[in-house]
Design a protein around this motif. Structure first.
Motif, PDB file in Angstrom:
ATOM      1  N   VAL A   1       0.842  -1.202   0.000  1.00 46.79           N
ATOM      2  CA  VAL A   1       0.000   0.000   0.000  1.00 46.79           C
ATOM      3  C   VAL A   1       0.876   1.252   0.000  1.00 46.79           C
ATOM      4  O   VAL A   1       0.631   2.198  -0.760  1.00 46.79           O
ATOM      5  CB  VAL A   1      -0.953   0.002   1.212  1.00 46.79           C
ATOM      6  CG1 VAL A   1      -1.676   1.351   1.321  1.00 46.79           C
ATOM      7  CG2 VAL A   1      -1.969  -1.123   1.090  1.00 46.79           C
TER       8      VAL A   1
ATOM      9  N   ARG B   1       2.346   1.761  -3.429  1.00 48.36           N
ATOM     10  CA  ARG B   1       1.381   2.253  -4.410  1.00 48.36           C
ATOM     11  C   ARG B   1       1.056   3.724  -4.166  1.00 48.36           C
ATOM     12  O   ARG B   1       0.968   4.520  -5.108  1.00 48.36           O
ATOM     13  CB  ARG B   1       0.105   1.407  -4.359  1.00 48.36           C
ATOM     14  CG  ARG B   1      -0.945   1.815  -5.380  1.00 48.36           C
ATOM     15  CD  ARG B   1      -0.401   1.760  -6.784  1.00 48.36           C
ATOM     16  NE  ARG B   1      -1.359   2.260  -7.760  1.00 48.36           N
ATOM     17  CZ  ARG B   1      -1.020   2.791  -8.915  1.00 48.36           C
ATOM     18  NH1 ARG B   1       0.255   2.893  -9.250  1.00 48.36           N
ATOM     19  NH2 ARG B   1      -1.943   3.224  -9.757  1.00 48.36           N
ATOM     20  N   VAL B   2       0.870   4.118  -2.904  1.00 44.14           N
ATOM     21  CA  VAL B   2       0.572   5.513  -2.598  1.00 44.14           C
ATOM     22  C   VAL B   2       1.747   6.405  -3.006  1.00 44.14           C
ATOM     23  O   VAL B   2       1.555   7.489  -3.576  1.00 44.14           O
ATOM     24  CB  VAL B   2       0.250   5.680  -1.104  1.00 44.14           C
ATOM     25  CG1 VAL B   2       0.177   7.164  -0.724  1.00 44.14           C
ATOM     26  CG2 VAL B   2      -1.069   4.985  -0.766  1.00 44.14           C
TER      27      VAL B   2
ATOM     28  N   ILE C   1       1.587   6.924  -6.704  1.00 41.34           N
ATOM     29  CA  ILE C   1       0.510   7.862  -7.077  1.00 41.34           C
ATOM     30  C   ILE C   1       0.954   9.300  -6.825  1.00 41.34           C
ATOM     31  O   ILE C   1       0.764  10.185  -7.672  1.00 41.34           O
ATOM     32  CB  ILE C   1      -0.769   7.535  -6.288  1.00 41.34           C
ATOM     33  CG1 ILE C   1      -1.350   6.187  -6.741  1.00 41.34           C
ATOM     34  CG2 ILE C   1      -1.807   8.639  -6.463  1.00 41.34           C
ATOM     35  CD1 ILE C   1      -2.480   5.687  -5.867  1.00 41.34           C
TER      36      ILE C   1
ATOM     37  N   ALA D   1     -10.384   5.454  -9.923  1.00 41.90           N
ATOM     38  CA  ALA D   1      -9.769   6.176  -8.807  1.00 41.90           C
ATOM     39  C   ALA D   1     -10.415   5.798  -7.479  1.00 41.90           C
ATOM     40  O   ALA D   1      -9.723   5.480  -6.503  1.00 41.90           O
ATOM     41  CB  ALA D   1      -9.882   7.679  -9.037  1.00 41.90           C
ATOM     42  N   TRP D   2     -11.762   5.822  -7.437  1.00 38.62           N
ATOM     43  CA  TRP D   2     -12.439   5.486  -6.188  1.00 38.62           C
ATOM     44  C   TRP D   2     -12.254   4.012  -5.843  1.00 38.62           C
ATOM     45  O   TRP D   2     -12.092   3.658  -4.675  1.00 38.62           O
ATOM     46  CB  TRP D   2     -13.924   5.824  -6.292  1.00 38.62           C
ATOM     47  CG  TRP D   2     -14.190   7.250  -5.936  1.00 38.62           C
ATOM     48  CD1 TRP D   2     -14.482   8.281  -6.776  1.00 38.62           C
ATOM     49  CD2 TRP D   2     -14.124   7.828  -4.621  1.00 38.62           C
ATOM     50  NE1 TRP D   2     -14.627   9.459  -6.083  1.00 38.62           N
ATOM     51  CE2 TRP D   2     -14.409   9.205  -4.753  1.00 38.62           C
ATOM     52  CE3 TRP D   2     -13.848   7.313  -3.354  1.00 38.62           C
ATOM     53  CZ2 TRP D   2     -14.431  10.070  -3.668  1.00 38.62           C
ATOM     54  CZ3 TRP D   2     -13.879   8.170  -2.263  1.00 38.62           C
ATOM     55  CH2 TRP D   2     -14.164   9.526  -2.430  1.00 38.62           C
TER      56      TRP D   2
ATOM     57  N   GLU E   1      -9.700   2.122  -6.505  1.00 41.07           N
ATOM     58  CA  GLU E   1      -8.368   1.883  -5.954  1.00 41.07           C
ATOM     59  C   GLU E   1      -8.251   2.416  -4.529  1.00 41.07           C
ATOM     60  O   GLU E   1      -7.615   1.789  -3.675  1.00 41.07           O
ATOM     61  CB  GLU E   1      -7.299   2.522  -6.842  1.00 41.07           C
ATOM     62  CG  GLU E   1      -5.893   2.240  -6.345  1.00 41.07           C
ATOM     63  CD  GLU E   1      -4.834   2.527  -7.369  1.00 41.07           C
ATOM     64  OE1 GLU E   1      -3.838   1.785  -7.423  1.00 41.07           O
ATOM     65  OE2 GLU E   1      -4.976   3.504  -8.118  1.00 41.07           O
ATOM     66  N   ARG E   2      -8.864   3.551  -4.252  1.00 47.95           N
ATOM     67  CA  ARG E   2      -8.817   4.085  -2.884  1.00 47.95           C
ATOM     68  C   ARG E   2      -9.440   3.110  -1.887  1.00 47.95           C
ATOM     69  O   ARG E   2      -8.887   2.871  -0.807  1.00 47.95           O
ATOM     70  CB  ARG E   2      -9.563   5.427  -2.820  1.00 47.95           C
ATOM     71  CG  ARG E   2      -8.856   6.561  -3.521  1.00 47.95           C
ATOM     72  CD  ARG E   2      -9.753   7.766  -3.648  1.00 47.95           C
ATOM     73  NE  ARG E   2      -9.185   8.772  -4.539  1.00 47.95           N
ATOM     74  CZ  ARG E   2      -9.896   9.710  -5.140  1.00 47.95           C
ATOM     75  NH1 ARG E   2     -11.205   9.780  -4.935  1.00 47.95           N
ATOM     76  NH2 ARG E   2      -9.314  10.579  -5.940  1.00 47.95           N
ATOM     77  N   ILE E   3     -10.594   2.562  -2.260  1.00 47.39           N
ATOM     78  CA  ILE E   3     -11.274   1.614  -1.366  1.00 47.39           C
ATOM     79  C   ILE E   3     -10.408   0.386  -1.123  1.00 47.39           C
ATOM     80  O   ILE E   3     -10.238  -0.070   0.013  1.00 47.39           O
ATOM     81  CB  ILE E   3     -12.637   1.206  -1.959  1.00 47.39           C
ATOM     82  CG1 ILE E   3     -13.584   2.408  -1.970  1.00 47.39           C
ATOM     83  CG2 ILE E   3     -13.249   0.057  -1.164  1.00 47.39           C
ATOM     84  CD1 ILE E   3     -14.853   2.184  -2.773  1.00 47.39           C
TER      85      ILE E   3
ATOM     86  N   LEU F   1      -7.141   0.082  -1.448  1.00 50.48           N
ATOM     87  CA  LEU F   1      -5.942   0.416  -0.670  1.00 50.48           C
ATOM     88  C   LEU F   1      -6.264   0.477   0.824  1.00 50.48           C
ATOM     89  O   LEU F   1      -5.490  -0.016   1.653  1.00 50.48           O
ATOM     90  CB  LEU F   1      -5.354   1.744  -1.143  1.00 50.48           C
ATOM     91  CG  LEU F   1      -4.638   1.731  -2.495  1.00 50.48           C
ATOM     92  CD1 LEU F   1      -4.230   3.140  -2.896  1.00 50.48           C
ATOM     93  CD2 LEU F   1      -3.418   0.813  -2.457  1.00 50.48           C
ATOM     94  N   VAL F   2      -7.413   1.074   1.151  1.00 49.22           N
ATOM     95  CA  VAL F   2      -7.811   1.150   2.566  1.00 49.22           C
ATOM     96  C   VAL F   2      -8.048  -0.257   3.119  1.00 49.22           C
ATOM     97  O   VAL F   2      -7.575  -0.590   4.224  1.00 49.22           O
ATOM     98  CB  VAL F   2      -9.069   2.020   2.727  1.00 49.22           C
ATOM     99  CG1 VAL F   2      -9.628   1.895   4.143  1.00 49.22           C
ATOM    100  CG2 VAL F   2      -8.748   3.472   2.417  1.00 49.22           C
TER     101      VAL F   2
END
Length: 250
Positions: free
Chosen positions: A112, A115-116, A119, A229-230, A232-234, A236-237
């Motif tokens: 994670v 990846r962050v 980004i 985008a959304w 991937e955010r979910i 990753l969390v």
């Protein structure tokens, strides 16, 4: 095979769905099955149980995207990937369940963070990453081999590399499909020798294949509709939370 509670069966079925989705166009789901299996099964046994499902998912992915692989990149990666897999075999030989659970958790958290960081770097550079230098195959290859052997969680590592190579989306999916089919097949003899892949784990895989197939087709359909985008955010969390949970539980 252990007697699972209804809740544990639900967790395993969700993990199988995630395997199918990750192989059919939603690779961000890749780390989730390792975390879910490790919450239900002993950590070392979970790696063998996940491997059987991954191979089924790999066959589906190759069937969907087999014509789009970049074999130049695959040939460049494989020698260093083999080295990483062999290092992972040594780790699994000597580590106990608590240590493997920590390794899986730490791997998920590290992926994670990686990846962050990528980004944020792309945002600073206007979203135009440079192609990776050829020598980076000797970094991503061993890291991918180690993480796939120990935690079955190399998807994010290799997706970062394939994406940075500026491959088209179809080529990323095709290259990843062949990459993981070949690497996971290479891991099978070692997993059997270590007692991680057993008749009991294969029976469990067989029972979970229907959920995997549903996940594969659902993932392929959802990948065309969900905002990347959304999504991937979910993921990753969820991945970060799963990794922290395994670290705390260990």
């Amino acid at each position: 095979m252990p007697a699972f509670t209804p809740l544990e069966w639900i967790v395993l079925a969700i993990a199988a769905l995630a395997v199918g989705a990750s192989k059919s166009g939603m690779p961000a789901f890749g780390p989730i099955p390792a975390a879910l299996f490790a919450t239900v099964l002993p950590a070392k046994a979970s790696t063998g149980a996940v491997l059987g499902l991954l191979l089924v998912g790999d066959l589906i992915a190759v069937r969907m995207y087999h014509a789009h692989a970049d074999w130049t990149i695959l040939r460049r990666l494989f020698p260093s990937v083999v080295a990483g897999v062999l290092l992972g075999v040594v780790v699994l030989w000597f580590a106990d369940d608590a240590a493997v659970r920590r390794l899986i958790g730490a791997t998920l958290v590290l992926l994670v963070v990686l990846r962050v960081a990528l980004i944020l770097r792309q945002r600073r550079t206007g979203g135009e990453p440079r192609p990776p230098a050829p020598w980076l195959a000797n970094v991503f290859g061993p890291l991918g081999g180690l993480t796939t052997m120990v935690a079955n969680a190399a998807g994010p590592v290799m997706t970062v590399y394939f994406t940075a190579s500026r491959l088209p989306v179809q080529a990323i999916l095709g290259t990843a499909a062949w990459f993981f089919l070949l690497v996971n097949a290479f891991k099978v003899p070692f997993s059997v020798a270590l007692g991680l892949m057993t008749p009991q784990s294969l029976l469990l895989n067989l029972l979970l294949v229907p959920a995997l197939v549903v996940g594969a087709f659902a993932g392929r359909a959802a990948a065309r509709r969900i905002s990347p985008a959304w999504f991937e955010r979910i993921v990753l969390v969820l991945t970060f939370t799963s990794g922290v949970f395994l670290l705390v539980r260990a």
